[in-house]
Design an enzyme around this catalytic site. Structure first.
Site, PDB file in Angstrom:
ATOM      1  N   LYS A 105       4.803 -12.277   1.929  1.00  0.00           N
ATOM      2  CA  LYS A 105       6.049 -12.586   1.201  1.00  0.00           C
ATOM      3  C   LYS A 105       6.982 -13.544   1.956  1.00  0.00           C
ATOM      4  CE  LYS A 105       6.264  -8.367  -1.536  1.00  0.00           C
ATOM      5  NZ  LYS A 105       6.974  -7.109  -1.792  1.00  0.00           N
TER       6      LYS A 105
ATOM      7  N   GLY B 287       9.468  -7.260   3.492  1.00  0.00           N
ATOM      8  CA  GLY B 287       9.899  -8.036   2.329  1.00  0.00           C
ATOM      9  C   GLY B 287      10.647  -7.205   1.297  1.00  0.00           C
TER      10      GLY B 287
HETATM   11  P1  ATR Z   1       6.720  -4.912   2.180  1.00  0.00           P
HETATM   12  O1  ATR Z   1       6.578  -6.267   1.603  1.00  0.00           O
HETATM   13  O2  ATR Z   1       6.181  -3.826   1.302  1.00  0.00           O
HETATM   14  O3  ATR Z   1       8.113  -4.643   2.654  1.00  0.00           O
HETATM   15  P2  ATR Z   1       5.905  -5.347   4.922  1.00  0.00           P
HETATM   16  O4  ATR Z   1       6.686  -6.618   4.959  1.00  0.00           O
HETATM   17  O5  ATR Z   1       4.555  -5.305   5.540  1.00  0.00           O
HETATM   18  O6  ATR Z   1       5.723  -4.855   3.433  1.00  0.00           O
HETATM   19  O7  ATR Z   1       6.814  -4.200   5.577  1.00  0.00           O
HETATM   20  C1  ATR Z   1       6.369  -2.884   5.706  1.00  0.00           C
HETATM   21  C2  ATR Z   1       7.492  -2.021   6.269  1.00  0.00           C
HETATM   22  O8  ATR Z   1       7.005  -0.662   6.352  1.00  0.00           O
HETATM   23  C3  ATR Z   1       7.922  -2.383   7.690  1.00  0.00           C
HETATM   24  O9  ATR Z   1       9.285  -2.092   7.815  1.00  0.00           O
HETATM   25  C4  ATR Z   1       7.056  -1.457   8.540  1.00  0.00           C
HETATM   26  O10 ATR Z   1       7.581  -1.172   9.816  1.00  0.00           O
HETATM   27  P3  ATR Z   1       7.280  -2.173  11.074  1.00  0.00           P
HETATM   28  O11 ATR Z   1       8.167  -3.351  10.864  1.00  0.00           O
HETATM   29  O12 ATR Z   1       7.586  -1.385  12.248  1.00  0.00           O
HETATM   30  O13 ATR Z   1       5.808  -2.523  10.945  1.00  0.00           O
HETATM   31  C5  ATR Z   1       7.107  -0.203   7.705  1.00  0.00           C
HETATM   32  N1  ATR Z   1       6.005   0.745   7.949  1.00  0.00           N
HETATM   33  C6  ATR Z   1       4.742   0.679   7.453  1.00  0.00           C
HETATM   34  N2  ATR Z   1       4.016   1.744   7.876  1.00  0.00           N
HETATM   35  C7  ATR Z   1       4.845   2.494   8.640  1.00  0.00           C
HETATM   36  C8  ATR Z   1       4.704   3.713   9.359  1.00  0.00           C
HETATM   37  N3  ATR Z   1       3.547   4.391   9.370  1.00  0.00           N
HETATM   38  N4  ATR Z   1       5.773   4.190  10.039  1.00  0.00           N
HETATM   39  C9  ATR Z   1       6.949   3.529  10.026  1.00  0.00           C
HETATM   40  N5  ATR Z   1       7.155   2.363   9.367  1.00  0.00           N
HETATM   41  C10 ATR Z   1       6.119   1.845   8.684  1.00  0.00           C
END
Ligand code: ATR
Length: 262
Positions: free
Chosen positions: A64, A119
């Protein structure tokens, strides 16, 4: 035949694929919707071909932000620093409207805690600013990403970055908790129990399957909006941008697919 698709990595059978293909068939729209998988290494080299040969695209994890280099973002998308919908080389952000419209009849009370800095979180932050919230607590596993979001939104609102480890304590001081991460998608639990959330007036969970967080909110009678509402409202905006929207048929198709899953 019109071609639409979702740029993603890794591959998943998206809800968009199922609902949009059913919708095109039922509405008599000569179009298809595909899941398109590009590795992060392929992305910059190959994405322009997809943009040129498809009538409309969606963009999801992890592209994104990266897609901004390949499209002309409209104002909302550039303020969100994220694009999830493409039409005629323009980049749109329909996630923020998905969030905003899913709350049309619900009061979003501050103080608020937003979890996540990807995103979706950026789009939600943008929507919260549009709703008039001036101060938002933000928490993310990777604190550097939260600090970057704070910087990027410095003109729109005050973002107070909190430590991920302090989630329980931060929750005590808020009325609305928004999960914009994928936690719960595979049944993962937050380190929280009902007493940690019982004072809240709203839980918003962007995950579209039924999660332990949603279950807890339901148990204590808190208003809970889930990722299905979010997905539905952003999907409507995509169809409007692509000029293929028929409200009644789309709503029926959404309910048919999502109803069969729950
Ligand atoms: P999206 O477009 O759905 O927002 P993304 O940009 O990949 O997807 O962001 C995913 C978010 O979920 C991030 O804030 C990620 O945390 P990090 O920045 O530390 O990676 C968070 N996230 C995903 N899995 C997680 C987990 N198991 N525990 C905590 N945060 C998680």
């Amino acid at each position: 035949m019109k071609k639409f698709g979702l740029l993603q990595y890794p591959e998943k059978m998206s809800l968009s694929n199922r609902v949009f293909n059913l919708y095109f068939a039922k509405a008599g729209i000569d179009a298809t919707y595909e899941d398109i998988v590009l590795t992060p290494q392929q992305f910059d080299e190959e994405v322009d071909n997809y943009i040129a040969s498809y009538d409309g695209l969606n963009v999801t994890v992890p592209f994104k932000g990266q897609i901004l280099r390949h499209v002309t973002p409209v104002e909302d998308a550039s303020k969100c620093h994220a694009v999830n919908c493409i039409f005629q080389r323009k980049g749109y952000n329909t996630d923020w409207l998905g969030f905003y419209n899913s709350l049309a009849s619900i009061n979003v009370e501050g103080p608020l805690l937003l979890l996540g800095a990807g995103g979706v979180s950026r789009a939600i932050l943008y929507a919260l600013c549009k709703m008039g919230h001036k101060e938002i607590h933000l928490c993310n596993r990777t604190v550097e990403k939260a600090l970057q979001v704070k910087e990027d939104f410095s003109k729109e609102c005050e973002v107070i970055v909190e430590s991920f480890g302090d989630l329980k304590d931060v929750l005590k001081g808020v009325r609305t908790f928004i999960n914009a991460t994928s936690i719960g998608m595979f049944g993962e639990l937050f380190d929280l129990n009902v007493d940690d959330i019982s004072h809240l007036s709203l839980v918003y969970d962007v995950v579209y399957n039924y999660t332990p967080l949603q279950e807890m909110a339901k148990e204590v009678g808190i208003t809970c909006v889930d990722g299905k509402a979010f997905w539905y409202h952003q999907a409507v905006e995509n169809l409007k941008i692509w000029d293929v929207y028929e409200e009644k048929i789309f709503t029926e198709c959404f309910e048919q697919i999502v109803g069969a899953e729950s």
